[in-house]
Design a protein around this motif. Sequence first.
Motif, PDB file in Angstrom:
ATOM      1  N   THR A 148       0.851  -1.180   0.000  1.00 58.65           N
ATOM      2  CA  THR A 148       0.000   0.000   0.000  1.00 58.65           C
ATOM      3  C   THR A 148       0.890   1.234   0.000  1.00 58.65           C
ATOM      4  O   THR A 148       1.878   1.286   0.729  1.00 58.65           O
ATOM      5  CB  THR A 148      -0.906   0.023   1.251  1.00 58.65           C
ATOM      6  OG1 THR A 148      -1.673  -1.181   1.284  1.00 58.65           O
ATOM      7  CG2 THR A 148      -1.844   1.204   1.212  1.00 58.65           C
ATOM      8  N   LYS A 192       1.143   5.650   0.000  1.00 60.72           N
ATOM      9  CA  LYS A 192       0.542   6.965   0.152  1.00 60.72           C
ATOM     10  C   LYS A 192       1.282   7.874  -0.820  1.00 60.72           C
ATOM     11  O   LYS A 192       2.516   7.954  -0.786  1.00 60.72           O
ATOM     12  CB  LYS A 192       0.678   7.478   1.576  1.00 60.72           C
ATOM     13  CG  LYS A 192       0.014   8.828   1.747  1.00 60.72           C
ATOM     14  CD  LYS A 192      -0.080   9.247   3.190  1.00 60.72           C
ATOM     15  CE  LYS A 192      -0.779  10.591   3.249  1.00 60.72           C
ATOM     16  NZ  LYS A 192      -0.730  11.152   4.583  1.00 60.72           N
ATOM     17  N   TYR A 251       1.532  11.728  -2.559  1.00 58.55           N
ATOM     18  CA  TYR A 251       1.201  13.148  -2.507  1.00 58.55           C
ATOM     19  C   TYR A 251       1.340  13.726  -3.906  1.00 58.55           C
ATOM     20  O   TYR A 251       2.383  13.580  -4.551  1.00 58.55           O
ATOM     21  CB  TYR A 251       2.127  13.881  -1.532  1.00 58.55           C
ATOM     22  CG  TYR A 251       1.706  15.317  -1.305  1.00 58.55           C
ATOM     23  CD1 TYR A 251       0.619  15.614  -0.487  1.00 58.55           C
ATOM     24  CD2 TYR A 251       2.373  16.367  -1.914  1.00 58.55           C
ATOM     25  CE1 TYR A 251       0.219  16.928  -0.282  1.00 58.55           C
ATOM     26  CE2 TYR A 251       1.982  17.681  -1.710  1.00 58.55           C
ATOM     27  CZ  TYR A 251       0.895  17.952  -0.894  1.00 58.55           C
ATOM     28  OH  TYR A 251       0.496  19.244  -0.695  1.00 58.55           O
ATOM     29  N   MET A 310      -5.627   9.636 -10.101  1.00 60.02           N
ATOM     30  CA  MET A 310      -6.446   8.970  -9.079  1.00 60.02           C
ATOM     31  C   MET A 310      -7.446   8.009  -9.708  1.00 60.02           C
ATOM     32  O   MET A 310      -7.633   6.890  -9.209  1.00 60.02           O
ATOM     33  CB  MET A 310      -7.146   9.999  -8.199  1.00 60.02           C
ATOM     34  CG  MET A 310      -6.172  10.730  -7.284  1.00 60.02           C
ATOM     35  SD  MET A 310      -6.936  11.834  -6.078  1.00 60.02           S
ATOM     36  CE  MET A 310      -7.517  13.153  -7.122  1.00 60.02           C
ATOM     37  N   GLY A 313      -5.536   0.725  -4.542  1.00 52.95           N
ATOM     38  CA  GLY A 313      -5.602   0.928  -3.099  1.00 52.95           C
ATOM     39  C   GLY A 313      -4.651   1.995  -2.585  1.00 52.95           C
ATOM     40  O   GLY A 313      -4.256   1.976  -1.417  1.00 52.95           O
ATOM     41  N   ILE A 314      -4.296   2.939  -3.437  1.00 55.56           N
ATOM     42  CA  ILE A 314      -3.386   4.013  -3.053  1.00 55.56           C
ATOM     43  C   ILE A 314      -4.158   5.071  -2.274  1.00 55.56           C
ATOM     44  O   ILE A 314      -5.276   5.422  -2.621  1.00 55.56           O
ATOM     45  CB  ILE A 314      -2.740   4.648  -4.299  1.00 55.56           C
ATOM     46  CG1 ILE A 314      -1.835   3.633  -4.992  1.00 55.56           C
ATOM     47  CG2 ILE A 314      -1.967   5.913  -3.933  1.00 55.56           C
ATOM     48  CD1 ILE A 314      -1.287   4.103  -6.323  1.00 55.56           C
ATOM     49  N   GLU A 315      -3.530   5.596  -1.236  1.00 53.73           N
ATOM     50  CA  GLU A 315      -4.077   6.740  -0.512  1.00 53.73           C
ATOM     51  C   GLU A 315      -3.439   7.988  -1.105  1.00 53.73           C
ATOM     52  O   GLU A 315      -2.214   8.147  -1.074  1.00 53.73           O
ATOM     53  CB  GLU A 315      -3.745   6.642   0.980  1.00 53.73           C
ATOM     54  CG  GLU A 315      -4.247   7.814   1.781  1.00 53.73           C
ATOM     55  CD  GLU A 315      -3.815   7.754   3.235  1.00 53.73           C
ATOM     56  OE1 GLU A 315      -3.895   8.816   3.886  1.00 53.73           O
ATOM     57  OE2 GLU A 315      -3.394   6.686   3.723  1.00 53.73           O
ATOM     58  N   PHE A 316      -4.255   8.860  -1.692  1.00 56.27           N
ATOM     59  CA  PHE A 316      -3.759  10.081  -2.314  1.00 56.27           C
ATOM     60  C   PHE A 316      -4.007  11.273  -1.406  1.00 56.27           C
ATOM     61  O   PHE A 316      -5.009  11.334  -0.699  1.00 56.27           O
ATOM     62  CB  PHE A 316      -4.459  10.334  -3.653  1.00 56.27           C
ATOM     63  CG  PHE A 316      -4.026   9.399  -4.744  1.00 56.27           C
ATOM     64  CD1 PHE A 316      -2.829   9.607  -5.418  1.00 56.27           C
ATOM     65  CD2 PHE A 316      -4.808   8.322  -5.097  1.00 56.27           C
ATOM     66  CE1 PHE A 316      -2.424   8.749  -6.426  1.00 56.27           C
ATOM     67  CE2 PHE A 316      -4.419   7.455  -6.107  1.00 56.27           C
ATOM     68  CZ  PHE A 316      -3.221   7.666  -6.778  1.00 56.27           C
ATOM     69  N   ASP A 317      -3.093  12.227  -1.471  1.00 53.83           N
ATOM     70  CA  ASP A 317      -3.226  13.488  -0.764  1.00 53.83           C
ATOM     71  C   ASP A 317      -2.719  14.568  -1.708  1.00 53.83           C
ATOM     72  O   ASP A 317      -1.945  14.296  -2.631  1.00 53.83           O
ATOM     73  CB  ASP A 317      -2.402  13.455   0.524  1.00 53.83           C
ATOM     74  CG  ASP A 317      -2.762  14.553   1.501  1.00 53.83           C
ATOM     75  OD1 ASP A 317      -3.718  15.314   1.243  1.00 53.83           O
ATOM     76  OD2 ASP A 317      -2.066  14.673   2.524  1.00 53.83           O
ATOM     77  N   THR A 376       4.581  12.573   5.124  1.00 58.86           N
ATOM     78  CA  THR A 376       3.931  11.279   5.358  1.00 58.86           C
ATOM     79  C   THR A 376       3.781  10.440   4.097  1.00 58.86           C
ATOM     80  O   THR A 376       3.339   9.298   4.176  1.00 58.86           O
ATOM     81  CB  THR A 376       2.549  11.466   6.013  1.00 58.86           C
ATOM     82  OG1 THR A 376       1.704  12.209   5.135  1.00 58.86           O
ATOM     83  CG2 THR A 376       2.665  12.173   7.359  1.00 58.86           C
TER      84      THR A 376
END
Length: 149
Positions: free
Chosen positions: A2, A4, A6, A20, A27-31, A75
Amino acid sequence: MTLKVYLSGEIHTDWRDQIMNGAASLGIEFDAPVTDHAASDDCGVAILGAEDDKFWHDRKGAQMNAIRTRRGIETADVVVVRFGDKYKQWNAAFDAGMAAALGKSLIILQPEEHDHALKEVDAAALAVARTPQQVVQILTYVINGTLPS
């Protein structure tokens, strides 16, 4: 695996949405930074009070936005920085430098005509992509070890 990620840089096109949407199954967490240009420019004075001098107006906003940007870069596992066709994106260059200084995996997304101007930034990156789709393919490979079909 997984990740994250940015998404930093230019805010005038839909490149973030393309990445995105293209990576939705990974399952990537994008910010990302605040991409509402007016809100980003005026957040400092809207919250902390008006400034007569544009320098201090901009500085208040920049400092408030830096809270989000620093956290996002610190992060993240991967930082993607987009340099677009318009404007002198000094903030994007600053974000790329910060990510490199923190040892983050850095992907630069830029048109070919920026190659010379960004040669030092590109040298710090692990990949230089031309399209959001290439960024999706890089992330797919990193996560799944699979090449595009």
